[in-house]
Design an enzyme around this catalytic site. Structure first.
Site, PDB file in Angstrom:
ATOM      1  N   ALA A 280      17.524   0.019  -2.708  1.00 35.68           N
ATOM      2  CA  ALA A 280      16.609   1.089  -2.303  1.00 35.68           C
ATOM      3  C   ALA A 280      15.187   0.576  -2.067  1.00 35.68           C
ATOM      4  O   ALA A 280      14.518   1.011  -1.135  1.00 35.68           O
ATOM      5  CB  ALA A 280      16.594   2.176  -3.366  1.00 35.68           C
ATOM      6  N   CYS A 340      14.814   9.672 -15.235  1.00 42.31           N
ATOM      7  CA  CYS A 340      15.675  10.013 -16.384  1.00 42.31           C
ATOM      8  C   CYS A 340      15.364   9.112 -17.571  1.00 42.31           C
ATOM      9  O   CYS A 340      16.153   9.001 -18.501  1.00 42.31           O
ATOM     10  CB  CYS A 340      17.144   9.933 -15.996  1.00 42.31           C
ATOM     11  SG  CYS A 340      17.638   8.340 -15.363  1.00 42.31           S
TER      12      CYS A 340
HETATM   13  N1  SAH Z   1      21.378  11.064  -7.566  1.00 42.48           N
HETATM   14  C1  SAH Z   1      22.646  10.772  -8.206  1.00 42.48           C
HETATM   15  C2  SAH Z   1      22.530   9.954  -9.461  1.00 42.48           C
HETATM   16  C3  SAH Z   1      21.832   8.649  -9.307  1.00 42.48           C
HETATM   17  S1  SAH Z   1      22.128   7.529 -10.597  1.00 42.48           S
HETATM   18  C4  SAH Z   1      23.370  12.079  -8.492  1.00 42.48           C
HETATM   19  O1  SAH Z   1      22.748  13.123  -8.514  1.00 42.48           O
HETATM   20  O2  SAH Z   1      24.575  12.033  -8.748  1.00 42.48           O
HETATM   21  C5  SAH Z   1      21.387   6.094 -10.001  1.00 42.48           C
HETATM   22  C6  SAH Z   1      22.096   5.451  -8.839  1.00 42.48           C
HETATM   23  O3  SAH Z   1      21.269   4.371  -8.413  1.00 42.48           O
HETATM   24  C7  SAH Z   1      23.449   4.823  -9.134  1.00 42.48           C
HETATM   25  O4  SAH Z   1      24.397   5.365  -8.248  1.00 42.48           O
HETATM   26  C8  SAH Z   1      23.270   3.320  -8.863  1.00 42.48           C
HETATM   27  O5  SAH Z   1      24.391   2.749  -8.209  1.00 42.48           O
HETATM   28  C9  SAH Z   1      22.086   3.314  -7.943  1.00 42.48           C
HETATM   29  N2  SAH Z   1      21.221   2.128  -7.953  1.00 42.48           N
HETATM   30  C10 SAH Z   1      20.788   1.403  -9.014  1.00 42.48           C
HETATM   31  N3  SAH Z   1      19.910   0.459  -8.614  1.00 42.48           N
HETATM   32  C11 SAH Z   1      19.786   0.595  -7.262  1.00 42.48           C
HETATM   33  C12 SAH Z   1      19.008  -0.071  -6.265  1.00 42.48           C
HETATM   34  N4  SAH Z   1      18.175  -1.052  -6.589  1.00 42.48           N
HETATM   35  N5  SAH Z   1      19.114   0.339  -4.999  1.00 42.48           N
HETATM   36  C13 SAH Z   1      19.934   1.357  -4.663  1.00 42.48           C
HETATM   37  N6  SAH Z   1      20.689   2.025  -5.558  1.00 42.48           N
HETATM   38  C14 SAH Z   1      20.612   1.649  -6.842  1.00 42.48           C
END
Ligand code: SAH
Length: 397
Positions: A280, A340
């Site tokens: 991300a 969170c």
């Molecule tokens: N918005 C989601 C929950 C997100 S949990 C819902 O409502 O269900 C956090 C998410 O971030 C996870 O799916 C994980 O795979 C992702 N993640 C962790 N580090 C990341 C990164 N550096 N870039 C993109 N995604 C990432």
């Protein structure tokens, strides 16, 4: 914590002044460093607790390994532990009947916040997913009580356990694998706010989904419009809700398996969503420098601050993400930004978002300042039960 009818047990754990002050203030944990004596107390036992003068403080569940040595169960003596556990499970279910709407997936039991420390139970339609976090809850007789009460009250097709190996290690419990505790079913469909989701007991994070965002999905969908970007989308919880009111929705996550479930969920709901597998931070940087723009952006990263020690690094991470997102929002755009991390307070989080807004010269107005869904109750005397922050912000130039 509710008082219970008493019977007499003699105190077996003595806590220091600091420990007893903490309990008198309503918290339910005492750390190992505040235990003066726990001679002969078995791992996972229910014990009477006294202060250093011998005054009885209540009944707790003891861990011989965790830094959290005791978790209070009641301010009274507990003569009938089984009856108490059954009653609390009953009460937790009754509470959800009052506060959960439009969903067959929600948290049924949230540990300390339901006066059942060490136990988490999530419902996904006809399946229950359990997490057992302490020696006391792991004891076989306790497991049997919990399973029989849940089965009797909720009649699930299957109950599964999701094991976190690290927690078992910290509690010095023997390794155990995740899997079925009762029934045969391994997957199901659930729905919330009219959106349908696939659930597979063997996959995914937490117990399978992020149920704590359920009410925030519905709130975000109220304001979302135009072209939307759901960053850290996992199975598409926000994305699928936004698809109702947005012309185009893109979901971004670094986990391919998560995006695959997202795509199956989109098909299940007859929606078209673009899924991008990417880091991300990189993607937002590339998009921002390419001048890409959106009307709605959701940021829901994993917990950056796992302890107080990395709070500063975490705040920098949140700042960076929010800054990039704010740059890409068109005037009148909506930012849905979440944290969170328990260690990041609401005030810290608002300050970081405000700073990001200042840096990119945007005006931010809070549409909603939200927290976790009501089925993840916040017990005011236990601040650790409040962890999720979700700001919905109107962004103008
Ligand atoms: N918005 C989601 C929950 C997100 S949990 C819902 O409502 O269900 C956090 C998410 O971030 C996870 O799916 C994980 O795979 C992702 N993640 C962790 N580090 C990341 C990164 N550096 N870039 C993109 N995604 C990432």
């Amino acid at each position: 914590m509710p008082d219970e009818p008493s019977s007499v047990t003699s105190p077996a754990v003595t806590v220091s002044r600091r420990g007893s002050d903490r309990l008198r203030q309503g918290h339910v944990w005492v750390y190992r460093s505040d235990i003066l004596s726990a001679d002969g107390v078995a791992p996972g036992a229910a014990v009477g607790v006294a202060d250093e003068r011998g005054k009885f403080l209540g009944t707790a569940l003891y861990s011989s390994a965790s830094q959290i040595a005791i978790r209070m169960l009641s301010r009274a003596t507990v003569g009938d532990l089984e009856g108490l556990l059954r009653q609390r499970i009953h009460d937790a279910i009754a509470y959800r009947e009052r506060v959960v709407q439009d969903s067959d997936a929600y948290r049924v039991i949230f540990s300390e916040a339901d006066f059942l420390p060490g136990l988490i139970v999530d419902r996904y339609n006809d399946m229950l997913a359990l997490q057992i976090l302490t020696q006391a809850m792991d004891a076989e007789p306790t497991r049997q009580i919990v399973l029989s009460e849940l089965a009797g009250r909720l009649q699930p097709e299957a109950m599964i356990e999701r094991v976190e190996p690290k927690i078992r290690e910290l509690e010095q419990l023997p390794p155990r694998s995740s899997g079925l505790l009762q029934g045969e079913k391994a997957s199901t469909l659930f729905s919330m706010n009219g959106v349908k989701f696939h659930y597979s007991s063997a996959e995914g994070q937490k117990t399978g989904a992020f149920l704590d965002q359920r009410e925030n999905y519905a709130a975000a969908a109220q304001y979302a419009h135009g072209e939307a970007l759901d960053v850290f989308c996992y199975h598409g919880g926000f994305a699928l809700h936004l698809a109702r009111s947005c012309s185009k929705v893109t979901g971004v996550d670094s986990s391919r398996p998560a995006l695959e479930v997202g795509e199956r969920n989109a098909t299940l709901n007859g929606r078209e969503i673009e899924w991008i597998e990417a880091n991300a931070f990189d993607l937002l940087r590339d998009y921002a420098s390419a001048g890409q723009q959106f009307d709605t952006i959701v940021l829901d990263p994993p917990a950056f601050a796992r302890s107080r020690r990395n709070l500063d690094t975490a705040l920098r991470g949140y700042k960076e993400l929010n800054l990039r997102a704010l740059k890409m929002l068109r005037p009148g755009g909506v930012l849905v930004t979440c944290s969170c991390s328990y260690h990041v307070s609401v005030a810290d989080f608002i300050a970081v978002v405000a700073e990001a807004g200042r840096d990119v010269h945007r005006n931010l107005r809070i549409l909603e300042n939200r927290a976790q869904a009501k089925d993840h109750p916040i017990l005011l005397s236990v601040p650790e039960t409040a962890y999720l922050k979700c700001l919905i912000v109107d962004v103008t130039n």
